[in-house]
Motif scaffolding. Structure first.
Motif, short mmCIF file in Angstrom:
data_model
loop_
_atom_site.label_atom_id
_atom_site.label_comp_id
_atom_site.label_asym_id
_atom_site.label_seq_id
_atom_site.Cartn_x
_atom_site.Cartn_y
_atom_site.Cartn_z
N GLY A 63 -8.15 -1.17 1.06
CA GLY A 63 -7.51 0.04 0.54
C GLY A 63 -8.27 1.32 0.89
O GLY A 63 -7.70 2.24 1.49
N PRO A 64 -9.55 1.41 0.54
CA PRO A 64 -10.31 2.62 0.90
C PRO A 64 -10.42 2.83 2.42
O PRO A 64 -10.38 3.97 2.89
CB PRO A 64 -11.69 2.38 0.28
CG PRO A 64 -11.45 1.41 -0.81
CD PRO A 64 -10.31 0.55 -0.36
N TYR A 73 0.81 -1.23 0.00
CA TYR A 73 0.00 0.00 0.00
C TYR A 73 0.85 1.28 0.00
O TYR A 73 0.33 2.37 0.20
CB TYR A 73 -0.97 -0.01 1.19
CG TYR A 73 -2.13 -0.93 0.94
CD1 TYR A 73 -3.22 -0.51 0.19
CD2 TYR A 73 -2.12 -2.23 1.42
CE1 TYR A 73 -4.28 -1.35 -0.06
CE2 TYR A 73 -3.18 -3.09 1.17
CZ TYR A 73 -4.25 -2.64 0.42
OH TYR A 73 -5.29 -3.47 0.16
N ARG A 74 2.13 1.15 -0.23
CA ARG A 74 3.03 2.32 -0.25
C ARG A 74 2.63 3.36 -1.30
O ARG A 74 2.66 4.57 -1.00
CB ARG A 74 4.46 1.86 -0.49
CG ARG A 74 5.47 2.93 -0.20
CD ARG A 74 6.85 2.29 -0.05
NE ARG A 74 7.78 3.26 0.46
CZ ARG A 74 8.56 4.02 -0.31
NH1 ARG A 74 8.51 3.89 -1.61
NH2 ARG A 74 9.37 4.90 0.24
N PRO A 75 2.24 2.99 -2.52
CA PRO A 75 1.81 4.01 -3.47
C PRO A 75 0.62 4.84 -2.96
O PRO A 75 0.56 6.05 -3.15
CB PRO A 75 1.42 3.21 -4.72
CG PRO A 75 2.20 1.95 -4.61
CD PRO A 75 2.30 1.65 -3.15
N LEU A 76 -0.31 4.18 -2.29
CA LEU A 76 -1.45 4.90 -1.70
C LEU A 76 -0.96 5.87 -0.63
O LEU A 76 -1.39 7.03 -0.58
CB LEU A 76 -2.44 3.90 -1.08
CG LEU A 76 -3.61 4.54 -0.37
CD1 LEU A 76 -4.91 4.08 -1.01
CD2 LEU A 76 -3.59 4.18 1.09
N ALA A 97 -0.94 4.54 11.33
CA ALA A 97 -2.31 4.49 10.80
C ALA A 97 -2.62 3.11 10.25
O ALA A 97 -3.75 2.61 10.41
CB ALA A 97 -2.49 5.55 9.71
N MET A 98 -1.64 2.47 9.60
CA MET A 98 -1.88 1.13 9.07
C MET A 98 -2.12 0.14 10.21
O MET A 98 -3.00 -0.72 10.11
CB MET A 98 -0.74 0.63 8.20
CG MET A 98 -1.01 -0.80 7.72
SD MET A 98 -0.05 -1.32 6.33
CE MET A 98 -0.94 -0.57 5.00
N LEU A 99 -1.37 0.27 11.29
CA LEU A 99 -1.59 -0.62 12.43
C LEU A 99 -3.00 -0.45 12.98
O LEU A 99 -3.68 -1.43 13.28
CB LEU A 99 -0.54 -0.36 13.51
CG LEU A 99 -0.60 -1.29 14.72
CD1 LEU A 99 -0.39 -2.74 14.28
CD2 LEU A 99 0.42 -0.89 15.75
N LYS A 100 -3.45 0.80 13.09
CA LYS A 100 -4.83 1.05 13.53
C LYS A 100 -5.83 0.39 12.58
O LYS A 100 -6.80 -0.24 13.02
CB LYS A 100 -5.12 2.55 13.58
CG LYS A 100 -4.46 3.29 14.70
CD LYS A 100 -4.82 4.77 14.60
CE LYS A 100 -4.11 5.61 15.62
NZ LYS A 100 -4.44 7.03 15.48
#
Length: 180
Positions: A71-72, A26-29, A54-57
């Motif tokens: 993703g969304p 998800y790095r590009p996002l 934020a990804m951990l959350k």
């Protein structure tokens, strides 16, 4: 959503390798979402760390059972987290921290940049205060002050101009002591 991706998300909660793989996916996002943000003293690594938080959350809270896409959901959590970071950074009670120069900052370039910004701000503040001082002078004091500054050795002053200049000097001394 594919079962493999759901498994990766579930593993990412407790497995740092799975988390790293998901974050890389998800790095590009992340880069797209982070593009418009800039804070002084926040490096690229700091922003990436906030994106990982934020990804951990998102990973902990995500439930893919309803068929929703990760993703969304992650984009929404990331934007919300970044707004919180900005709100914290710009909070009124933290403004002093934002303008502070750390004592242990060894980067002379960084210190020079900060001092240059501060000197511009100080110069603007000084102009405003000087204008306030000039407004406090009477017309005669202003005339005497201007003559003394612009034409210091032009011609001898009249007594009333000399007395007005003394009053202006007293006012400027008083004005300068009020800032201390």
């Amino acid at each position: 959503m594919k079962q493999v991706e759901i498994e990766l998300i579930r593993e990412a909660v407790n497995d740092s390798a799975a988390f790293g793989k998901l974050f890389a996916q998800y790095r590009p996002l992340v880069l797209t979402v982070l593009k418009p943000y800039h804070l002084r003293d926040f490096s690229y690594d700091d922003w990436m760390q906030e994106a990982r938080i934020a990804m951990l959350k998102a990973v902990v809270r995500y439930d893919g059972s309803s068929g929703s896409q990760f993703g969304p959901y992650y984009r929404m959590v990331l934007k919300s987290h970044l707004r919180s970071v900005l709100r914290k950074h710009f909070a009124h009670k933290r403004r002093i921290d934002a303008n502070a120069i750390p004592v242990n900052d060894t980067s002379l370039e960084s210190l020079h940049d900060r001092l240059a910004i501060r000197s511009v701000e100080d110069g603007l503040l000084m102009r405003v205060e000087f204008l306030q001082f000039l407004e406090s002078l009477s017309p005669l004091e202003y005339e005497a002050f201007e003559a003394a500054i612009l034409y210091p050795s032009k011609k001898p002053m009249l007594d009333r101009h000399r007395r007005a200049l003394e009053r202006a000097r007293a006012k400027i001394l008083k004005f300068s002591r009020e800032d201390e």
